[in-house]
Design an enzyme around this catalytic site. Structure first.
Site, PDB file in Angstrom:
ATOM      1  N   HIS A  88      19.787  23.834   3.446  1.00  0.00           N
ATOM      2  CA  HIS A  88      21.236  23.153   3.175  1.00  0.00           C
ATOM      3  C   HIS A  88      21.324  22.500   4.515  1.00  0.00           C
ATOM      4  CE1 HIS A  88      21.841  27.068   5.165  1.00  0.00           C
ATOM      5  NE2 HIS A  88      22.891  26.700   5.726  1.00  0.00           N
TER       6      HIS A  88
ATOM      7  N   ASP B 174     -24.488 -29.707 -11.014  1.00  0.00           N
ATOM      8  CA  ASP B 174     -24.817 -29.844  -9.735  1.00  0.00           C
ATOM      9  C   ASP B 174     -25.107 -28.755  -8.776  1.00  0.00           C
ATOM     10  OD1 ASP B 174     -22.525 -28.852  -9.574  1.00  0.00           O
ATOM     11  OD2 ASP B 174     -21.308 -30.652  -8.710  1.00  0.00           O
TER      12      ASP B 174
ATOM     13  N   GLU C 203      -4.955 -22.586  10.069  1.00  0.00           N
ATOM     14  CA  GLU C 203      -5.968 -21.576   9.871  1.00  0.00           C
ATOM     15  C   GLU C 203      -5.414 -20.271   9.798  1.00  0.00           C
ATOM     16  OE1 GLU C 203     -10.496 -20.132  11.444  1.00  0.00           O
ATOM     17  OE2 GLU C 203      -9.352 -21.056  12.702  1.00  0.00           O
TER      18      GLU C 203
ATOM     19  N   LYS D 193      20.344  19.967   9.338  1.00  0.00           N
ATOM     20  CA  LYS D 193      19.573  20.391   8.475  1.00  0.00           C
ATOM     21  C   LYS D 193      18.847  21.697   8.505  1.00  0.00           C
ATOM     22  CE  LYS D 193      15.938  18.544   5.588  1.00  0.00           C
ATOM     23  NZ  LYS D 193      15.090  17.405   4.996  1.00  0.00           N
TER      24      LYS D 193
ATOM     25  N   SER E  35     -23.925 -25.898 -14.090  1.00  0.00           N
ATOM     26  CA  SER E  35     -25.396 -26.333 -14.177  1.00  0.00           C
ATOM     27  C   SER E  35     -25.922 -27.746 -13.852  1.00  0.00           C
ATOM     28  CB  SER E  35     -25.953 -26.207 -15.821  1.00  0.00           C
ATOM     29  OG  SER E  35     -25.034 -26.871 -16.498  1.00  0.00           O
TER      30      SER E  35
ATOM     31  N   ASP F 245      10.027   8.497  -1.063  1.00  0.00           N
ATOM     32  CA  ASP F 245      11.114   9.054  -1.670  1.00  0.00           C
ATOM     33  C   ASP F 245      12.366   8.003  -1.523  1.00  0.00           C
ATOM     34  OD1 ASP F 245      12.376  10.616  -3.499  1.00  0.00           O
ATOM     35  OD2 ASP F 245      13.177  11.983  -1.985  1.00  0.00           O
TER      36      ASP F 245
END
Length: 588
Positions: free
Chosen positions: A150, A563, A500, A169, A561, A265
């Site tokens: 609590h 080039d 870049e 706490k 196919s 949370d």
């Protein structure tokens, strides 16, 4: 976990001090209930030491069950109808994993047994904290209660906090019945102590212990929970008022993520207002389920509250993006007063999270701005790779007119690290993509580039080091975030201009989530054709993408196919692997 506010417990719906969600009522699209008892159908997912797997908060109505017995969260009260063959429950393996983490509850009275936690080893419940709590603080009334502890208000007796009100706490050692639960408490204190320096973060003062309890002393917030304010407004904020709340949430979460802390949370109950004033700032509390996480690490333990839990958490592989999902749920509630994912049982909630899409069609959504809805969709994307980060979200068009500073984003470091270690062909592909970026994306990138403090328009490894150093706390050191700089060593003797940097710091997955992705990809391919596309064999392409010989037959469509160069499909696959959907094929 603990409430750090002064509030009359009997005057409002009492919520658990660890992970509690609001009880569902029985409508198809329910708003947040203002009078529904929270002890009737509340469902949480967690693996915390402080709350059993099936968590119920106190109810003002008398329970029909015997003392100490709670109804099953899998059951809807007074529900007569049942499916004869229910679909497979996604909750079953989840709840099983949670129960394995917890041991049976211990008696609340009598001496604290130094039990073995079920593995044959005696649990050491000594934390090494000072034991003179009573000499330094005078406890006041209780302001919050949960299953394993609590929270009380208190007043300092001496020292810097003399006569100052604080929140304490109190966590019972008798209910720390596993080594994991003890470590959870130790980690919570460590995180609270290590994190510091953000105005929306609860202040930690000290930790104490005695034979029976651990005492965590924190700042006292007397303005109540965000949840209470939502309910007092009838469940809906205006967009303007919601923005003020969301900005504070994003700002403090971005700070935590940069430090390598994932909260796990996030929900309205865990944001407290400092005072009762309408414009009082909020504080993020309850790090009982939080953890340290390095930039490339993924977690697998299932924690959180059911309505706010991200899909990847249920799949047991997640990172910082899980917090972003929770912020999306909170924002959705602020704007419409109901939850985006809802069901009467925990199985239904999980199924909804995994499979359902939020409703943006019914009232009040037709009257909500397109920017707000786009903001939510980019937070509540089930593919965690496509979600915005907290820092990115602060540059979204919905929030852009507000007055706030954009924080440094740890994602920049992860992306640049991958870029400098990529092959020349991959870098050329990313450079072409950066040339097709929209102005909305460039705003975020310019903000991040400026935070690196470029010299003569360029940045190097030293700029990245200095930017991290300016933001470092003990939490960042504990989570080993600075280790990522070792993987960025190719930048040591290289300077990167803004063009870049844009190529290095863009995420193809995030761009793919945009409505205009097809246009961006098509434009990028045109640039790639001019400057980066080259003749490449199937074998070279497989090696480029780290694919085995068995995939060679699948790569034929990726090379023209005519080039021998990459096709549009091959270009998009090269950008971010083999999971991208096929888009426009007119460039073949």
């Amino acid at each position: 976990m603990g409430h750090c506010c002064s509030k009359n417990v009997s005057a409002s719906v009492v919520k658990d001090d660890t992970t509690v969600s609001v009880a569902p009522n029985h409508r198809a699209k329910p708003p947040l209930p203002a009078a529904t008892p929270s002890g009737n159908g509340t469902v949480d997912v967690q693996s915390n030491k402080n709350t059993p797997a099936h968590s119920f908060s106190a109810s003002p109505w008398q329970s029909p069950y015997p003392a100490g017995v709670a109804p099953s969260p899998a059951m809807t009260p007074r529900r007569i109808f049942k499916w004869p063959f229910p679909p497979p429950s996604p909750a079953k393996p989840i709840m099983s994993a949670i129960l394995k983490r917890q041991a049976p509850p211990k008696p609340a009275k009598g001496p604290i047994p130094e039990d073995d936690g079920g593995d044959g080893e005696v649990l050491d419940k000594s934390f090494g904290y000072p034991k003179n709590f009573a000499a330094k603080y005078e406890l006041g009334k209780e302001v919050g209660r949960g299953h394993f502890g609590h929270t009380c208000c208190a007043k300092g007796k001496k020292g810097e906090l003399k006569n100052q009100p604080v929140a304490v706490k109190i966590i019972s050692k008798a209910k720390m019945t596993t080594a994991i639960s003890i470590e959870d408490v130790r980690r919570e204190v460590m995180i609270l102590k290590a994190l510091s320096g953000h105005k929306n973060l609860i202040k930690y003062y000290d930790a104490f212990e005695d034979a029976h309890n651990v005492y965590i002393v924190m700042e006292l917030c007397e303005g109540g929970e965000l949840l209470d304010r939502i309910l007092s407004r009838g469940g809906r904020y205006t967009e303007k008022d919601a923005k003020a709340i969301v900005i504070q949430i994003l700002s403090v979460v971005a700070f935590c993520h940069l430090q390598g802390v994932v909260h796990r949370d996030l929900k309205p109950e865990n944001f407290l207002f400092t005072t009762r004033d309408e414009d009082a700032p909020m504080k993020l509390i309850d790090f009982g389920l939080s953890d340290f996480i390095s930039p490339d690490q993924r977690l697998n333990d299932i924690v959180g509250s059911a309505y706010y839990v991200a899909p990847e958490v249920l799949h047991r592989s997640y990172s910082l993006e899980a917090d972003i999902w929770s912020i999306g749920v909170i924002t959705y509630i602020l704007l419409c007063g109901s939850r985006p994912f809802w069901a009467r049982t925990e199985s239904g909630i999980f199924r909804s999270v995994l499979r359902a899409d939020p409703n943006f069609d019914d009232s009040p959504w037709p009257g909500v701005s397109a920017e707000a809805k786009d903001f939510l969709k980019r937070l509540l994307n089930k593919d965690h790779r496509k979600r915005m980060t907290a820092a990115q979200a602060l540059t979204h068009p919905w929030l852009r007119d507000e007055n706030y500073s954009v924080p440094l984003d740890i994602l920049i470091y992860k992306l640049v690290k991958s870029y400098v270690r990529a092959t020349p062909l991959k870098r050329a592909a990313l450079k072409a993509l950066s040339n097709a970026l929209t102005e909305d994306e460039l705003i975020y990138l310019r903000a991040q580039f400026e935070l690196l403090e470029p010299k003569d328009g360029c940045v190097s490894l030293n700029n990245f080091k200095m930017a991290l150093t300016k933001n470092v706390t003990d939490a960042m050191k504990e989570s080993r975030v600075p280790d990522i700089l070792k993987l960025m060593e190719p930048l040591t003797y290289k300077k990167m201009n803004f063009e870049e940097f844009c190529a290095a710091a863009i995420s193809t997955y995030q761009l793919e989530a945009l409505e205009g992705w097809e246009n961006i990809a098509s434009t990028a391919f045109e640039y790639f054709e001019q400057e980066g596309n080259r003749v490449i064999s199937i074998e070279e392409l497989a090696q480029e993408m780290n694919l085995g010989q068995a995939t060679h037959s699948l790569l034929k469509d990726w090379v023209r196919s005519s080039d021998g160069k990459l096709s549009f499909l091959g270009y998009t696959k090269l950008l971010h692997g083999v999971t991208i959907r096929s888009t426009n094929t007119k460039h073949q």
